[in-house]
Design a protein around this motif. Sequence first.
Motif, PDB file in Angstrom:
ATOM      1  N   CYS A  53      38.116 -11.089  60.696  1.00  5.61           N
ATOM      2  CA  CYS A  53      37.084 -11.981  61.258  1.00  5.61           C
ATOM      3  C   CYS A  53      36.539 -11.388  62.553  1.00  5.61           C
ATOM      4  O   CYS A  53      35.319 -11.315  62.760  1.00  5.61           O
ATOM      5  CB  CYS A  53      37.663 -13.357  61.565  1.00  5.61           C
ATOM      6  SG  CYS A  53      37.867 -14.373  60.133  1.00  5.61           S
ATOM      7  N   VAL A  54      37.461 -10.966  63.426  1.00  2.00           N
ATOM      8  CA  VAL A  54      37.060 -10.419  64.722  1.00  2.00           C
ATOM      9  C   VAL A  54      36.290  -9.120  64.523  1.00  2.00           C
ATOM     10  O   VAL A  54      35.226  -8.904  65.115  1.00  2.00           O
ATOM     11  CB  VAL A  54      38.313 -10.176  65.611  1.00  2.00           C
ATOM     12  CG1 VAL A  54      37.919  -9.520  66.930  1.00  2.00           C
ATOM     13  CG2 VAL A  54      39.026 -11.503  65.854  1.00  2.00           C
ATOM     14  N   LEU A  55      36.832  -8.269  63.639  1.00  2.38           N
ATOM     15  CA  LEU A  55      36.229  -6.963  63.368  1.00  2.38           C
ATOM     16  C   LEU A  55      34.789  -7.118  62.879  1.00  2.38           C
ATOM     17  O   LEU A  55      33.866  -6.451  63.366  1.00  2.38           O
ATOM     18  CB  LEU A  55      37.066  -6.257  62.302  1.00  2.38           C
ATOM     19  CG  LEU A  55      36.726  -4.811  61.987  1.00  2.38           C
ATOM     20  CD1 LEU A  55      37.255  -3.910  63.096  1.00  2.38           C
ATOM     21  CD2 LEU A  55      37.330  -4.388  60.659  1.00  2.38           C
ATOM     22  N   LEU A  56      34.597  -8.036  61.943  1.00  2.00           N
ATOM     23  CA  LEU A  56      33.264  -8.212  61.366  1.00  2.00           C
ATOM     24  C   LEU A  56      32.293  -8.860  62.351  1.00  2.00           C
ATOM     25  O   LEU A  56      31.095  -8.722  62.232  1.00  2.00           O
ATOM     26  CB  LEU A  56      33.337  -9.051  60.085  1.00  2.00           C
ATOM     27  CG  LEU A  56      34.035  -8.380  58.910  1.00  2.00           C
ATOM     28  CD1 LEU A  56      33.943  -9.255  57.671  1.00  2.00           C
ATOM     29  CD2 LEU A  56      33.426  -7.029  58.612  1.00  2.00           C
ATOM     30  N   TRP A  57      32.857  -9.569  63.296  1.00  2.00           N
ATOM     31  CA  TRP A  57      32.006 -10.188  64.308  1.00  2.00           C
ATOM     32  C   TRP A  57      31.475  -9.131  65.279  1.00  2.00           C
ATOM     33  O   TRP A  57      30.295  -9.092  65.582  1.00  2.00           O
ATOM     34  CB  TRP A  57      32.801 -11.271  65.050  1.00  2.00           C
ATOM     35  CG  TRP A  57      31.952 -12.012  66.025  1.00  2.00           C
ATOM     36  CD1 TRP A  57      31.905 -11.844  67.371  1.00  2.00           C
ATOM     37  CD2 TRP A  57      30.984 -13.012  65.722  1.00  2.00           C
ATOM     38  NE1 TRP A  57      30.976 -12.682  67.934  1.00  2.00           N
ATOM     39  CE2 TRP A  57      30.397 -13.420  66.938  1.00  2.00           C
ATOM     40  CE3 TRP A  57      30.562 -13.611  64.536  1.00  2.00           C
ATOM     41  CZ2 TRP A  57      29.411 -14.389  67.015  1.00  2.00           C
ATOM     42  CZ3 TRP A  57      29.574 -14.575  64.609  1.00  2.00           C
ATOM     43  CH2 TRP A  57      29.008 -14.961  65.825  1.00  2.00           C
ATOM     44  N   TRP A  58      32.378  -8.249  65.719  1.00  2.00           N
ATOM     45  CA  TRP A  58      32.003  -7.272  66.741  1.00  2.00           C
ATOM     46  C   TRP A  58      31.385  -6.005  66.154  1.00  2.00           C
ATOM     47  O   TRP A  58      30.546  -5.390  66.773  1.00  2.00           O
ATOM     48  CB  TRP A  58      33.221  -6.903  67.604  1.00  2.00           C
ATOM     49  CG  TRP A  58      33.657  -8.039  68.480  1.00  2.00           C
ATOM     50  CD1 TRP A  58      34.790  -8.776  68.361  1.00  2.00           C
ATOM     51  CD2 TRP A  58      32.948  -8.590  69.588  1.00  2.00           C
ATOM     52  NE1 TRP A  58      34.845  -9.755  69.298  1.00  2.00           N
ATOM     53  CE2 TRP A  58      33.718  -9.674  70.096  1.00  2.00           C
ATOM     54  CE3 TRP A  58      31.730  -8.303  70.227  1.00  2.00           C
ATOM     55  CZ2 TRP A  58      33.320 -10.432  71.167  1.00  2.00           C
ATOM     56  CZ3 TRP A  58      31.349  -9.068  71.310  1.00  2.00           C
ATOM     57  CH2 TRP A  58      32.129 -10.116  71.758  1.00  2.00           C
ATOM     58  N   TRP A  59      31.853  -5.605  64.994  1.00  2.00           N
ATOM     59  CA  TRP A  59      31.325  -4.356  64.396  1.00  2.00           C
ATOM     60  C   TRP A  59      30.840  -4.621  62.973  1.00  2.00           C
ATOM     61  O   TRP A  59      31.483  -4.244  61.991  1.00  2.00           O
ATOM     62  CB  TRP A  59      32.417  -3.276  64.363  1.00  2.00           C
ATOM     63  CG  TRP A  59      32.825  -2.844  65.727  1.00  2.00           C
ATOM     64  CD1 TRP A  59      32.142  -2.037  66.588  1.00  2.00           C
ATOM     65  CD2 TRP A  59      34.047  -3.199  66.397  1.00  2.00           C
ATOM     66  NE1 TRP A  59      32.834  -1.874  67.752  1.00  2.00           N
ATOM     67  CE2 TRP A  59      34.004  -2.564  67.673  1.00  2.00           C
ATOM     68  CE3 TRP A  59      35.151  -3.967  66.081  1.00  2.00           C
ATOM     69  CZ2 TRP A  59      35.027  -2.696  68.594  1.00  2.00           C
ATOM     70  CZ3 TRP A  59      36.174  -4.095  66.986  1.00  2.00           C
ATOM     71  CH2 TRP A  59      36.101  -3.482  68.224  1.00  2.00           C
ATOM     72  N   PRO A  60      29.693  -5.277  62.872  1.00  2.00           N
ATOM     73  CA  PRO A  60      29.205  -5.641  61.533  1.00  2.00           C
ATOM     74  C   PRO A  60      28.907  -4.431  60.640  1.00  2.00           C
ATOM     75  O   PRO A  60      28.733  -4.593  59.433  1.00  2.00           O
ATOM     76  CB  PRO A  60      27.920  -6.437  61.821  1.00  2.00           C
ATOM     77  CG  PRO A  60      27.594  -6.204  63.231  1.00  2.00           C
ATOM     78  CD  PRO A  60      28.816  -5.775  63.939  1.00  2.00           C
ATOM     79  N   VAL A  61      28.912  -3.239  61.208  1.00  6.74           N
ATOM     80  CA  VAL A  61      28.634  -2.047  60.406  1.00  6.74           C
ATOM     81  C   VAL A  61      29.684  -1.878  59.287  1.00  6.74           C
ATOM     82  O   VAL A  61      29.394  -1.339  58.221  1.00  6.74           O
ATOM     83  CB  VAL A  61      28.544  -0.802  61.330  1.00  6.74           C
ATOM     84  CG1 VAL A  61      29.891  -0.479  61.953  1.00  6.74           C
ATOM     85  CG2 VAL A  61      28.017   0.394  60.571  1.00  6.74           C
TER      86      VAL A  61
END
Lengths: 220, 204
Positions: free
Chosen positions: B28-36
């Motif tokens: 969740c956090v990863l996709l929030w900050w690095w949507p790439v």
Amino acid sequence: MSLTLENAQVDDPQGRRILGPLSLQLSESRIGVVGNNGCGKSTLLRLLAALQMPSQGCVRGFGTTTQEQGEQWPRWVGVVFQNTDHQLLFPTVIEELAFGMKQLGWPDAEARAQQALAERPGWAYRRVHELSGGEKKWVCLRAVLLMQTQVLLLDEPSSGLDQGQRRQLRAELAGLEQQQIIASHDPQDLQHCERVIWLEQGRVRAEGAASEVLEAYLDA
Amino acid sequence: MLSLYSLPETWWHRRRAGSKLLALCVLCVLLWWWPVFLWLLLPLSWAALCSLGPQGRNTLRWLLRLWPWWLAVVLWQTWVGQWELGLTVVARWATLLACASVLTLSTRLDALMAVVQRILPGVSGRRFAIALALVVRSVPQLLDGYRARELAWRARSLRPARHQLIAPWLVDTLRDSDHVSLALQARGGSRGLPALPSSTIGDN
């Protein structure tokens, strides 16, 4: 150990009498309750299951009363409801079967539930929603039987079943050891009972041997 | 408690509930900050869901049925001049919903509740698990009830039903919930049976 009603009566919130006053000692191993719709059969079962408290009088059994220790009643009294969709609480068969035993604090509840399904392989993870009427009834009955209660209350046990399923259910009930109190308006469900109580407008109209009471009920 | 748990057992089933929950949080956090990462994780999450067997594929089909909603989001964002953001939001949803489904389909509810209880010691995992199982069990039943009413309406009406069925359906639902609470009470209620006092004769 028998259940006893002592001047038990149930009134609705407007004060109208729904059931009683009834004084009955229910000691026979097979007791039938017959009567037309709305005569108080289901209310009587709810009283005996401690799901409803009497407005006056009491229901006695197991050394106590429902008022004193109603929350303990599921240890001793199991109920099979008329509508299986109201009774099935969980999405899968195994959860449904294990639940009552978990409530009793049995650590091996799920293993026992699996054992109960030995004759029906592949049922454990079936969705209860997808079962047929007869299959749902089987799960409801089995879930209550696994709790090993001393008394079994059955509300219209054969409703929604076809002839074959009814025969199967009656044969299964005949083989059980615990006391059974069966409420039904189908005399076929009650013909093997030692005693039948005929309720009319919340009162006992007649009681006695199944053959006599059922004949009178059918003639009325 | 199993609820949405599905068989056959796969690699995902053998992973610990806590690790899967933690992985979902990190994702969740990863996709929030690095949507790439989305464009890599989206197909991977769908593949993971399919690897769970028929139930997993079924769930993916359900997710894909949400396309009108996703399309609406993209169209709205395009209208306000941010179509890339619309695509990102939709892809994020699709990925996280797929990952959350992998978690619920491969983890027993009681294992998940045990983790939740470790994190939030005051929460009654048992009652929460019963409530969740009741929701899972009730949804298809409620939908069936509505469909049955719709059929009954169509059998006696030339016009399709709109809002007319909602009130009687709700009343029936409330009545049914009363019966269900009785059935729960008949087996000891949501708290389970209290300990038996020593003065009581009957036992089990």
